[in-house]
Design an enzyme around this catalytic site. Sequence first.
Site, short mmCIF file in Angstrom:
data_model
loop_
_atom_site.label_atom_id
_atom_site.label_comp_id
_atom_site.label_asym_id
_atom_site.label_seq_id
_atom_site.Cartn_x
_atom_site.Cartn_y
_atom_site.Cartn_z
N SER A 1 -5.21 17.52 2.98
CA SER A 1 -3.86 18.06 3.12
C SER A 1 -2.82 17.05 3.57
O SER A 1 -1.63 17.21 3.25
CB SER A 1 -3.88 19.24 4.10
OG SER A 1 -4.45 18.85 5.34
N LYS B 1 3.12 20.17 2.92
CA LYS B 1 4.15 21.11 3.38
C LYS B 1 5.42 21.07 2.54
O LYS B 1 6.11 22.07 2.40
CB LYS B 1 4.49 20.83 4.84
CG LYS B 1 3.39 21.29 5.79
CD LYS B 1 3.91 21.44 7.19
CE LYS B 1 2.89 22.11 8.09
NZ LYS B 1 1.74 21.21 8.40
N GLU C 1 11.19 26.71 12.40
CA GLU C 1 10.53 26.37 13.65
C GLU C 1 9.47 25.34 13.34
O GLU C 1 9.01 25.23 12.21
CB GLU C 1 9.89 27.61 14.28
CG GLU C 1 8.48 27.94 13.79
CD GLU C 1 8.40 28.39 12.34
OE1 GLU C 1 9.38 29.01 11.87
OE2 GLU C 1 7.37 28.12 11.69
C1 LIG Z 1 0.61 21.65 8.97
C2 LIG Z 1 -0.59 21.02 8.42
C3 LIG Z 1 -1.77 21.76 8.20
C4 LIG Z 1 -1.92 23.20 8.59
O1 LIG Z 1 -1.09 24.09 7.95
P1 LIG Z 1 -1.64 25.11 6.84
O2 LIG Z 1 -0.52 26.05 6.66
O3 LIG Z 1 -2.87 25.74 7.40
O4 LIG Z 1 -1.94 24.29 5.64
C5 LIG Z 1 -2.85 21.12 7.62
N1 LIG Z 1 -2.80 19.80 7.30
C6 LIG Z 1 -1.70 19.06 7.51
C7 LIG Z 1 -1.72 17.62 7.14
C8 LIG Z 1 -0.56 19.64 8.08
O5 LIG Z 1 0.52 18.88 8.30
#
Ligand SMILES: *Cc1c(COP(=O)(O)O)cnc(C)c1O
Length: 401
Positions: free
Chosen positions: A385, A97, A119
């Site tokens: 992610s 993020k 938000e």
């Molecule tokens: C917020 C988050 C997501 C989901 O958000 P996307 O916009 O779909 O990427 C996925 N993985 C992690 C670790 C997150 O913090």
Amino acid sequence: MNDIKQQIRDFEVDERGYYGNFGGAFVPEMLYPNVTELRERYLQLIAEPSFEAEFRDLLKNYVGRPTPLYHAKRLSEKYGGRIYLKREDLCHTGAHKVNNTIGQILLAQRLGKKKIVAETGAGQHGVATATVCALMNLECIVYMGEVDIERQAPNVARMRMLGAEVRAATCGSKTLKDATNEAMRHWISNPDDTHYIIGSVVGPHPYPDMVARFQSVISEEIKMQLLEHEGRENPDCVVACVGGGSNAAGAFYHYLHSPSVKLVAVEAAGLGVDSGHSAATTALGKPGVLHGSRTILMQTEDGQVVEPYSISAGLDYPGIGPIHAHLFETGRGTFLSATDEEVVDAAFELTRLEGIIPALESSHALAVLGRLAIGPDEVVVVNLSGRGDKDMSTYMKKMGL
Ligand SMILES: *Cc1c(COP(=O)(O)O)cnc(C)c1O
């Protein structure tokens, strides 16, 4: 020639902010000036050499990029082929993020904005926003549902420690969509000095395209790193989880126009797609307008947004970004879903096979590996992610601790 040009443009946003049938900017008239200013200036601003230089410098020296592309040998032994993990979990703040919030704060500065509003649901985007506001000494207000403030106390504490003001959204279900409404309202009331940092490839144009561009560093790096590992830039398949879809958009971005690369998006099935407790948007949703863009969303017969459910707070969202709605509709993307149970199993499996504790969100991508029928010579990249520290209470319950 025209055909090729058309194909190349097919997965890019057009001048009106559309990906095929999805996108646009459905905002109250009061927001026209803000959204118009952003739309008219974002491409020019992010193309400026000084922007590019500062963005790259922060990604390298503050976020810790490039993140590794790790050949997960034991995971590959189990599922076949050669599976690589793109280690977004190693980014500063523990997830992808921050790539986006760094980009947007640099943009906000160049637009002359002094304050940031955002938000957050689980608090991950709130923390990434509060982090860059501390870094740049900008005032930060984060709206968060009252229920989420209680559920996500550690992230609320992080945001406050970083100097952000966390404001409770007390309407409706007191969760993410209510926080989003409050943040929009705040922006309408403070259009001159405030920039609204949206955390995924959602919202009115130009947000989805802007956020995708900031996250596209993920696939930019995958290409270079895969060339080193494999002697070719393109894998056979890229897998990523989808909440709003920003990590997936970043991991897919430079492969959108390479049809030989299969793009797999994994949504949260929750307790099961048909259980009534799910966030599998493409399986359950229909076209409609959500948070300022036309996309696919979960809704009742009369168009009320359905409250989503997932074990992972980051995927607990009733829609998907318009780019993903388009990838789904055109068949360019393959959309799968994984249940809470499959996801927790996948998290433990990765931990035991590779010594990496993944976020619950990222574990959705891992959970479908067994369904992909990976051939012995195939190369698969899973976008990891985020890291699992924030999910330890869920993992502890699973272990009976
Ligand atoms: C917020 C988050 C997501 C989901 O958000 P996307 O916009 O779909 O990427 C996925 N993985 C992690 C670790 C997150 O913090």
